[in-house]
Design a protein around this motif. Structure first.
Motif, PDB file in Angstrom:
ATOM      1  N   ILE A  55       0.832   2.446  -1.278  1.00 21.27           N
ATOM      2  CA  ILE A  55       0.293   1.111  -1.559  1.00 21.27           C
ATOM      3  C   ILE A  55      -1.215   1.107  -1.361  1.00 21.27           C
ATOM      4  CG2 ILE A  55       0.224  -1.281  -0.727  1.00 21.27           C
ATOM      5  CD1 ILE A  55       3.205  -0.969  -0.008  1.00 21.27           C
ATOM      6  N   LEU A  56      -1.665   1.724  -0.287  1.00 26.08           N
ATOM      7  CA  LEU A  56      -3.100   1.785   0.000  1.00 26.08           C
ATOM      8  C   LEU A  56      -3.831   2.621  -1.052  1.00 26.08           C
ATOM      9  CD1 LEU A  56      -5.197   0.863   2.082  1.00 26.08           C
ATOM     10  CD2 LEU A  56      -4.771   2.988   3.348  1.00 26.08           C
ATOM     11  N   PHE A  57      -3.257   3.773  -1.378  1.00 23.81           N
ATOM     12  CA  PHE A  57      -3.893   4.697  -2.335  1.00 23.81           C
ATOM     13  C   PHE A  57      -4.016   4.071  -3.724  1.00 23.81           C
ATOM     14  CE2 PHE A  57      -3.412   7.878  -5.683  1.00 23.81           C
ATOM     15  CZ  PHE A  57      -4.438   8.762  -5.385  1.00 23.81           C
ATOM     16  N   TYR A  58      -2.903   3.590  -4.269  1.00 29.73           N
ATOM     17  CA  TYR A  58      -2.926   3.028  -5.615  1.00 29.73           C
ATOM     18  C   TYR A  58      -3.654   1.684  -5.661  1.00 29.73           C
ATOM     19  CZ  TYR A  58       0.336   6.669  -7.040  1.00 29.73           C
ATOM     20  OH  TYR A  58       0.912   7.894  -7.326  1.00 29.73           O
ATOM     21  N   GLY A  59      -3.591   0.938  -4.565  1.00 31.85           N
ATOM     22  CA  GLY A  59      -4.312  -0.329  -4.510  1.00 31.85           C
ATOM     23  C   GLY A  59      -5.812  -0.129  -4.606  1.00 31.85           C
ATOM     24  N   ILE A  60      -6.306   0.920  -3.950  1.00 29.10           N
ATOM     25  CA  ILE A  60      -7.742   1.212  -4.001  1.00 29.10           C
ATOM     26  C   ILE A  60      -8.114   1.853  -5.334  1.00 29.10           C
ATOM     27  CG2 ILE A  60      -9.568   2.646  -3.009  1.00 29.10           C
ATOM     28  CD1 ILE A  60      -8.160   2.291  -0.294  1.00 29.10           C
ATOM     29  N   PHE A  62      -6.541   2.072  -8.284  1.00 28.97           N
ATOM     30  CA  PHE A  62      -6.246   1.461  -9.583  1.00 28.97           C
ATOM     31  C   PHE A  62      -6.360  -0.067  -9.593  1.00 28.97           C
ATOM     32  CE2 PHE A  62      -4.205   5.581  -9.675  1.00 28.97           C
ATOM     33  CZ  PHE A  62      -4.607   6.056 -10.907  1.00 28.97           C
ATOM     34  N   TYR A  63      -6.809  -0.634  -8.478  1.00 28.18           N
ATOM     35  CA  TYR A  63      -7.033  -2.080  -8.460  1.00 28.18           C
ATOM     36  C   TYR A  63      -8.435  -2.424  -7.957  1.00 28.18           C
ATOM     37  CZ  TYR A  63      -6.711  -7.028  -7.318  1.00 28.18           C
ATOM     38  OH  TYR A  63      -6.960  -8.376  -7.224  1.00 28.18           O
ATOM     39  N   LEU A  64      -8.734  -2.057  -6.706  1.00 28.13           N
ATOM     40  CA  LEU A  64     -10.009  -2.456  -6.129  1.00 28.13           C
ATOM     41  C   LEU A  64     -11.202  -1.820  -6.837  1.00 28.13           C
ATOM     42  CD1 LEU A  64      -9.337  -2.512  -2.272  1.00 28.13           C
ATOM     43  CD2 LEU A  64      -9.335  -4.391  -3.897  1.00 28.13           C
ATOM     44  N   ILE A  78     -14.692  -6.777   1.541  1.00 26.06           N
ATOM     45  CA  ILE A  78     -13.741  -7.707   2.167  1.00 26.06           C
ATOM     46  C   ILE A  78     -12.325  -7.392   1.710  1.00 26.06           C
ATOM     47  CG2 ILE A  78     -13.048 -10.129   2.321  1.00 26.06           C
ATOM     48  CD1 ILE A  78     -15.994 -10.870   1.994  1.00 26.06           C
ATOM     49  N   ARG A  79     -12.148  -7.167   0.422  1.00 24.22           N
ATOM     50  CA  ARG A  79     -10.819  -6.838  -0.103  1.00 24.22           C
ATOM     51  C   ARG A  79     -10.295  -5.537   0.495  1.00 24.22           C
ATOM     52  NH1 ARG A  79     -12.105  -8.269  -6.447  1.00 24.22           N
ATOM     53  NH2 ARG A  79     -11.448 -10.454  -6.404  1.00 24.22           N
ATOM     54  N   LEU A  80     -11.171  -4.552   0.616  1.00 19.27           N
ATOM     55  CA  LEU A  80     -10.759  -3.268   1.175  1.00 19.27           C
ATOM     56  C   LEU A  80     -10.334  -3.424   2.628  1.00 19.27           C
ATOM     57  CD1 LEU A  80     -10.455  -0.200   0.956  1.00 19.27           C
ATOM     58  CD2 LEU A  80     -12.890   0.004   1.537  1.00 19.27           C
ATOM     59  N   TYR A 132     -10.192  10.726  -5.709  1.00 18.96           N
ATOM     60  CA  TYR A 132      -9.330  10.817  -6.887  1.00 18.96           C
ATOM     61  C   TYR A 132      -9.857   9.927  -8.014  1.00 18.96           C
ATOM     62  CZ  TYR A 132      -5.208  10.070  -9.841  1.00 18.96           C
ATOM     63  OH  TYR A 132      -4.349   9.953 -10.907  1.00 18.96           O
ATOM     64  N   ARG A 133     -10.210   8.682  -7.649  1.00 17.23           N
ATOM     65  CA  ARG A 133     -10.640   7.728  -8.677  1.00 17.23           C
ATOM     66  C   ARG A 133     -11.934   8.175  -9.350  1.00 17.23           C
ATOM     67  NH1 ARG A 133      -8.544   3.879 -11.966  1.00 17.23           N
ATOM     68  NH2 ARG A 133     -10.095   4.378 -13.528  1.00 17.23           N
ATOM     69  N   PHE A 134     -12.895   8.572  -8.538  1.00 17.30           N
ATOM     70  CA  PHE A 134     -14.193   8.930  -9.111  1.00 17.30           C
ATOM     71  C   PHE A 134     -14.134  10.260  -9.859  1.00 17.30           C
ATOM     72  CE2 PHE A 134     -15.755   5.886  -5.863  1.00 17.30           C
ATOM     73  CZ  PHE A 134     -16.392   5.009  -6.737  1.00 17.30           C
ATOM     74  N   SER A 135     -13.318  11.186  -9.392  1.00 19.49           N
ATOM     75  CA  SER A 135     -13.179  12.436 -10.143  1.00 19.49           C
ATOM     76  C   SER A 135     -12.452  12.176 -11.457  1.00 19.49           C
ATOM     77  CB  SER A 135     -12.416  13.480  -9.316  1.00 19.49           C
ATOM     78  OG  SER A 135     -11.089  13.055  -9.037  1.00 19.49           O
ATOM     79  N   LYS A 136     -11.469  11.286 -11.441  1.00 18.12           N
ATOM     80  CA  LYS A 136     -10.739  10.939 -12.667  1.00 18.12           C
ATOM     81  C   LYS A 136     -11.681  10.276 -13.667  1.00 18.12           C
ATOM     82  CE  LYS A 136      -6.592   8.437 -14.166  1.00 18.12           C
ATOM     83  NZ  LYS A 136      -5.798   9.587 -14.607  1.00 18.12           N
ATOM     84  N   ASP A 137     -12.522   9.359 -13.191  1.00 24.73           N
ATOM     85  CA  ASP A 137     -13.475   8.686 -14.072  1.00 24.73           C
ATOM     86  C   ASP A 137     -14.520   9.659 -14.597  1.00 24.73           C
ATOM     87  OD1 ASP A 137     -12.178   6.308 -13.763  1.00 24.73           O
ATOM     88  OD2 ASP A 137     -13.537   5.514 -12.245  1.00 24.73           O
TER      89      ASP A 137
END
Length: 344
Positions: A55-60, A62-64, A78-80, A132-137
């Motif tokens: 939940i934490l991983f995908y929330g950050i 693919f959402y935040l 704040i969201r994080l 993961y997110r930044f390498s994917k982008d």
């Protein structure tokens, strides 16, 4: 979640399942915080803990982060913090419940150990999610840049082709060829015929990704023939190449700019010069070499318009890290060596 392809989902699932199996294998007797795999107390805390980590991983990832990139960084922190605190608090409470269910009591030391265990794990998850997110982008942006560059190069070649109406050109060349034969000027007729075939190659093949090496060799040979008609005995050209290589294909019009460059800077108005061109296969690698003497000219030699900088872009796009290009220049000599790795 549409950004994750089915193959990626499979990889994620395999990593999660494999991690849980290794973590709970009794023979390893692993201790994680207050739980142990040897007595089985780690099983359910690790399973539910993995769910919270996901939940934490995908929330950050693919959402935040995507929302932040679209709308700005205003309330990202704040969201994080809210997501991190909520997930961590719930997991600590659930872990304490599992610990009590085994008949254990919880004192301040156990609480501290549970909190440290959960916070340490979640901090690692946050780091991995960002990486993961930044390498994917980054990889996605690189793919987009590559497609844009490929489209730009194709557009440049299309512009070159569209500058002359091919039907008008071929009709004109055929008329000139017939007139030259009727006048008994066979040399001019042969030159027109060769030029016609070269133009046909340009219009027919530049839209293809790869062409047989023999076709590219023939185009270079025709170009050399026309240049030698023009300069007569002023330039000597040595073109060495394999007679037949049926299994090798190359991007069209990739080699000719190097040959054009050799004629442009290697033919003198006053002295005889030499141009050496070689195509070979060395240990399974394609090798193309052009060597010319540097000479001063007072007139300009027309070229295809596909310059060396354009060729370098095409090489990086098409062959990427599977090629090497070296350009060596001295006071009186210019040499180019192109190697395409693992060609055969």
């Amino acid at each position: 979640m549409k950004e994750i392809k089915p193959f990626e989902w499979l990889i994620h699932a395999l990593v999660i399942v494999l991690g849980l199996l290794l973590l709970n294998y009794p023979a390893f007797d692993l201790t994680f915080g207050v739980f142990n795999s040897g007595d089985g107390s780690l099983l359910w805390p690790s399973v539910l803990g993995t769910a919270f980590n996901l939940i934490l991983f995908y929330g950050i990832a693919f959402y935040l982060i995507p929302i932040t990139l679209k709308r700005g960084t205003g309330i990202f922190s704040i969201r994080l913090i809210v997501l991190f605190s909520f997930v961590s608090t719930v997991e600590v409470l659930i872990d304490s419940t599992f610990y009590r269910s085994s008949g254990n009591s919880i004192d301040s030391g156990i609480w501290s150990e549970l909190v440290v265990m959960v916070l340490f794990t979640h901090v690692l998850v946050v780091i991995v999610a960002f990486a993961y997110r930044f390498s994917k982008d980054w990889f996605a942006n690189e793919r987009t840049k590559r497609k844009i560059n490929e489209h730009q190069l194709r557009s440049e070649l299309d512009v070159l082709k569209s500058q002359i109406n091919p039907h008008f050109l071929f009709n004109a060349l055929n008329n000139l060829y017939s007139m030259s034969l009727q006048a008994g000027d066979e040399k001019t007729a042969e030159g027109i015929s060769v030029l016609s075939e070269m133009m046909r190659y340009v219009f027919d093949k530049t839209g293809e990704d790869k062409v047989a090496l023999q076709e590219e060799v023939q185009y270079i040979s025709d170009y050399i023939y026309l240049q030698q008609l023009r300069f007569n005995k002023q330039v000597k050209v040595q073109f060495d190449h394999p007679e037949t290589v049926s299994s090798f294909y190359i991007a069209p019009m990739l080699l000719i700019p190097f040959v054009e460059n050799a004629f442009k800077y290697g033919v003198s108005n006053h002295a005889k010069t030499t141009i050496d061109i070689r195509i070979a296969f060395e240990e399974g690698h394609f090798v193309f070499e052009v060597k010319n003497q540097k000479a001063e000219r007072t007139e300009t030699i027309p070229s295809s318009g596909v310059g060396l900088s354009n060729v370098k872009k095409r090489l990086n796009l098409i062959y990427n890290d599977k090629h090497s290009l070296s350009v060596n220049e001295s006071d009186d000599l210019f040499r180019v060596r192109l190697v395409i790795l693992n060609s055969l």
